[in-house]
Design a protein around this motif. Structure first.
Motif, PDB file in Angstrom:
ATOM      1  N   LEU A  16      89.824   3.647  61.464  1.00  0.00           N
ATOM      2  CA  LEU A  16      90.031   2.991  60.137  1.00  0.00           C
ATOM      3  C   LEU A  16      88.755   3.098  59.103  1.00  0.00           C
ATOM      4  CD1 LEU A  16      91.270  -0.631  61.342  1.00  0.00           C
ATOM      5  CD2 LEU A  16      92.441   1.067  59.786  1.00  0.00           C
ATOM      6  N   PHE A  17      87.487   3.438  59.742  1.00  0.00           N
ATOM      7  CA  PHE A  17      86.205   3.849  59.233  1.00  0.00           C
ATOM      8  C   PHE A  17      86.707   5.405  58.438  1.00  0.00           C
ATOM      9  CE2 PHE A  17      82.496   6.033  59.228  1.00  0.00           C
ATOM     10  CZ  PHE A  17      81.603   5.279  58.261  1.00  0.00           C
ATOM     11  N   LEU A  18      87.362   6.085  59.263  1.00  0.00           N
ATOM     12  CA  LEU A  18      87.605   7.720  58.810  1.00  0.00           C
ATOM     13  C   LEU A  18      88.736   7.612  57.782  1.00  0.00           C
ATOM     14  CD1 LEU A  18      86.709  10.423  59.385  1.00  0.00           C
ATOM     15  CD2 LEU A  18      88.750  10.706  61.076  1.00  0.00           C
ATOM     16  N   ALA A  19      89.706   6.704  57.944  1.00  0.00           N
ATOM     17  CA  ALA A  19      90.816   6.507  56.874  1.00  0.00           C
ATOM     18  C   ALA A  19      90.018   5.938  55.508  1.00  0.00           C
ATOM     19  CB  ALA A  19      91.957   5.511  57.258  1.00  0.00           C
ATOM     20  N   TYR A  20      89.209   5.000  55.587  1.00  0.00           N
ATOM     21  CA  TYR A  20      88.633   4.409  54.440  1.00  0.00           C
ATOM     22  C   TYR A  20      87.652   5.376  53.792  1.00  0.00           C
ATOM     23  CZ  TYR A  20      85.304   1.615  51.704  1.00  0.00           C
ATOM     24  OH  TYR A  20      84.368   1.310  50.483  1.00  0.00           O
ATOM     25  N   GLY A  21      87.078   6.347  54.498  1.00  0.00           N
ATOM     26  CA  GLY A  21      86.116   7.562  53.899  1.00  0.00           C
ATOM     27  C   GLY A  21      87.125   8.416  53.026  1.00  0.00           C
ATOM     28  N   LEU A  22      88.459   8.500  53.564  1.00  0.00           N
ATOM     29  CA  LEU A  22      89.303   9.399  52.936  1.00  0.00           C
ATOM     30  C   LEU A  22      90.056   8.953  51.887  1.00  0.00           C
ATOM     31  CD1 LEU A  22      90.828  11.348  56.022  1.00  0.00           C
ATOM     32  CD2 LEU A  22      89.326  12.196  54.418  1.00  0.00           C
ATOM     33  N   ARG A  27      92.885   8.432  46.311  1.00  0.00           N
ATOM     34  CA  ARG A  27      92.929   7.637  44.895  1.00  0.00           C
ATOM     35  C   ARG A  27      92.860   8.523  43.753  1.00  0.00           C
ATOM     36  NH1 ARG A  27      88.599   3.160  44.982  1.00  0.00           N
ATOM     37  NH2 ARG A  27      87.427   4.875  45.532  1.00  0.00           N
ATOM     38  N   LEU A  28      92.138   9.489  44.081  1.00  0.00           N
ATOM     39  CA  LEU A  28      91.773  10.570  42.884  1.00  0.00           C
ATOM     40  C   LEU A  28      93.161  11.174  42.926  1.00  0.00           C
ATOM     41  CD1 LEU A  28      88.167  11.872  43.320  1.00  0.00           C
ATOM     42  CD2 LEU A  28      89.133  11.036  41.240  1.00  0.00           C
ATOM     43  N   MET A  29      94.013  11.661  43.804  1.00  0.00           N
ATOM     44  CA  MET A  29      95.062  12.668  43.782  1.00  0.00           C
ATOM     45  C   MET A  29      96.093  11.881  43.403  1.00  0.00           C
ATOM     46  SD  MET A  29      94.895  14.952  47.142  1.00  0.00           S
ATOM     47  CE  MET A  29      94.232  13.926  48.154  1.00  0.00           C
ATOM     48  N   LEU A  30      96.298  10.393  43.668  1.00  0.00           N
ATOM     49  CA  LEU A  30      97.228   9.583  42.872  1.00  0.00           C
ATOM     50  C   LEU A  30      96.903   9.066  41.757  1.00  0.00           C
ATOM     51  CD1 LEU A  30      97.795   7.114  46.020  1.00  0.00           C
ATOM     52  CD2 LEU A  30      99.183   8.954  45.299  1.00  0.00           C
ATOM     53  N   PHE A  31      95.859   8.848  41.129  1.00  0.00           N
ATOM     54  CA  PHE A  31      95.654   8.102  39.992  1.00  0.00           C
ATOM     55  C   PHE A  31      94.986   8.898  38.964  1.00  0.00           C
ATOM     56  CE2 PHE A  31      95.790   4.578  42.946  1.00  0.00           C
ATOM     57  CZ  PHE A  31      97.045   3.917  42.700  1.00  0.00           C
ATOM     58  N   ILE A 102      90.462  20.874  55.345  1.00  0.00           N
ATOM     59  CA  ILE A 102      89.676  19.559  55.771  1.00  0.00           C
ATOM     60  C   ILE A 102      90.179  18.183  55.657  1.00  0.00           C
ATOM     61  CG2 ILE A 102      87.510  18.701  55.768  1.00  0.00           C
ATOM     62  CD1 ILE A 102      86.468  21.276  54.776  1.00  0.00           C
ATOM     63  N   TYR A 103      90.657  17.715  54.607  1.00  0.00           N
ATOM     64  CA  TYR A 103      91.330  16.475  54.352  1.00  0.00           C
ATOM     65  C   TYR A 103      92.464  16.328  55.105  1.00  0.00           C
ATOM     66  CZ  TYR A 103      93.634  12.818  51.802  1.00  0.00           C
ATOM     67  OH  TYR A 103      94.079  11.561  51.335  1.00  0.00           O
ATOM     68  N   ALA A 104      93.271  17.141  55.421  1.00  0.00           N
ATOM     69  CA  ALA A 104      94.551  17.166  56.074  1.00  0.00           C
ATOM     70  C   ALA A 104      94.261  16.892  57.717  1.00  0.00           C
ATOM     71  CB  ALA A 104      95.420  18.425  56.148  1.00  0.00           C
ATOM     72  N   VAL A 105      93.300  17.702  58.078  1.00  0.00           N
ATOM     73  CA  VAL A 105      92.799  17.681  59.513  1.00  0.00           C
ATOM     74  C   VAL A 105      91.998  16.305  59.812  1.00  0.00           C
ATOM     75  CG1 VAL A 105      91.032  18.431  61.100  1.00  0.00           C
ATOM     76  CG2 VAL A 105      92.384  20.026  59.925  1.00  0.00           C
ATOM     77  N   PHE A 106      91.108  15.785  58.908  1.00  0.00           N
ATOM     78  CA  PHE A 106      90.628  14.522  59.143  1.00  0.00           C
ATOM     79  C   PHE A 106      91.660  13.346  58.817  1.00  0.00           C
ATOM     80  CE2 PHE A 106      86.436  16.435  58.644  1.00  0.00           C
ATOM     81  CZ  PHE A 106      86.161  16.211  59.767  1.00  0.00           C
ATOM     82  N   SER A 107      92.672  13.512  58.065  1.00  0.00           N
ATOM     83  CA  SER A 107      93.696  12.454  57.913  1.00  0.00           C
ATOM     84  C   SER A 107      94.596  12.417  59.307  1.00  0.00           C
ATOM     85  CB  SER A 107      94.710  13.066  56.901  1.00  0.00           C
ATOM     86  OG  SER A 107      94.033  12.912  55.715  1.00  0.00           O
TER      87      SER A 107
END
Length: 127
Positions: A16-22, A27-31, A102-107
């Motif tokens: 959950l901490f890692l997901a919160y960091g991502l 949000r930037l990609m969506l909004f 990097i975003y995909a791997v951490f997700s």
């Protein structure tokens, strides 16, 4: 039994901490608005490990205003400076490079940690 549940809670909290960091990039990609920014210079910062780290200085138009910022999320090679970069930007949130490896791997790591944390927490020990 307590060790397995404790391990499950730890995995769940780390996921959950890692997901919160991502979530900022999500949000930037969506909004946010996808903008083609011009690279107008390089900001070099002395680093303790690597000597110097070079960050691109970006300039772009956003809502009829000229915005100039340093993208301190990604470093570039000063010999191969790109002319343009595709970025996501929103005024209150900031700047993002978008969907990177990097975003995909951490997700994926975050999702796996959350799933295994839930499984380990809900497992009943059968004798």
């Amino acid at each position: 039994m307590i060790i397995i549940r404790t391990f499950g809670v730890i995995l769940l909290l780390l996921g959950l901490f890692l997901a919160y960091g991502l979530s900022k990039d999500s949000r930037l990609m969506l909004f946010g608005s996808k903008i083609k920014a011009d690279v107008i210079g390089i900001d070099s910062v002395k680093s303790k490990r690597f000597g110097y780290v070079h960050y691109p200085i970006l300039q772009f138009k956003y809502k009829q205003k000229q915005v100039c910022l340093v993208n301190d999320l990604s470093s570039i090679n000063p010999k191969e400076v790109p002319a343009h970069m595709e970025i996501y930007y929103k005024e209150g949130i900031g700047i993002s490079d978008g969907f990177t490896v990097i975003y995909a791997v951490f997700s994926i790591i975050s999702i796996i940690m959350i799933i295994f944390g839930i499984i380990a927490f809900r497992t009943k020990h059968v004798r």
